[in-house]
Scaffold this active site. Sequence first.
Site, short mmCIF file in Angstrom:
data_model
loop_
_atom_site.label_atom_id
_atom_site.label_comp_id
_atom_site.label_asym_id
_atom_site.label_seq_id
_atom_site.Cartn_x
_atom_site.Cartn_y
_atom_site.Cartn_z
N SER A 145 0.86 -1.19 0.00
CA SER A 145 0.00 0.00 0.00
C SER A 145 0.89 1.23 0.00
O SER A 145 2.06 1.16 0.42
CB SER A 145 -0.88 0.00 1.26
OG SER A 145 -1.49 1.26 1.47
N TYR A 159 -2.05 -1.35 10.15
CA TYR A 159 -2.13 -1.61 8.71
C TYR A 159 -0.88 -1.11 7.99
O TYR A 159 -0.26 -1.83 7.22
CB TYR A 159 -3.38 -0.93 8.15
CG TYR A 159 -3.58 -1.08 6.67
CD1 TYR A 159 -4.23 -2.19 6.14
CD2 TYR A 159 -3.14 -0.10 5.79
CE1 TYR A 159 -4.43 -2.32 4.77
CE2 TYR A 159 -3.33 -0.22 4.42
CZ TYR A 159 -3.97 -1.34 3.92
OH TYR A 159 -4.15 -1.46 2.56
#
Length: 252
Positions: A145, A159
Amino acid sequence: MTARMEGHNAIVTGSSSGMGRATALRLASEGASVCLADINTEGNAETLELIKQQGGRAIAQYCDVSDETLVKEMTASAEAAFGSVSILFNNAGFEDGDGNTDELDVDAWEKVQSINTRGVFLAAKYALKSMIAGGKGGSITTTSSIGGLIGTPGGLHSYCASKGAVISLTRSWAVTYAKHKIRANAICPGLVLTSMVKRIGPEFIEAASGMTPLGRGAEPEEIANLVAFLSSEESQFITGAIIPIDGGYTAQ
């Protein structure tokens, strides 16, 4: 579509929706046999049916990627159905319950890590064993990401940490397994219009679109385009690459 993936056996984790479903459909449309791995059995069955409707080959397997026994069984099922694994899209991810470090419950931290870090490791562990045994090389593409590349405010600290770990793992796989003709790359999506992102809410999507130079989020099929390329023989000299696919977000 051409059959440039004919003869390849692919595993796609997180295949019940979003980028996983789009990529599974794309790989199957190009001739790959696909093992669909997800905890969402209903969504996974829908992906399987879509592949069958387009004339592709696939099986659907329940798999919690944080559970080593289930990952091992899933990989064995893929091998039994289609032969040694040659493509892994290491995509399953989770962010629910995350938060800022000073307020984040340890159990919530561990839940995210168990899927996004341990799950990525486990899926690669058994895919690598299959690729090495098969002797024909392979390709691993893992979903990181932009949160693994830059600091992101807004309560996704576990995350983001997990996605940074994915980047380091990818580089280690690339240099370790090159001798087996196995390539490993990571993609770093920005805003992608998946069900996970939509769950965060329209305000988030509007704000993130406004901060993206191209002014919008990506469709899952646009991510699938990149994964298909990285999984194909057209990218044989690309390994250890960390590729943003973010509409220019990290270029600012």
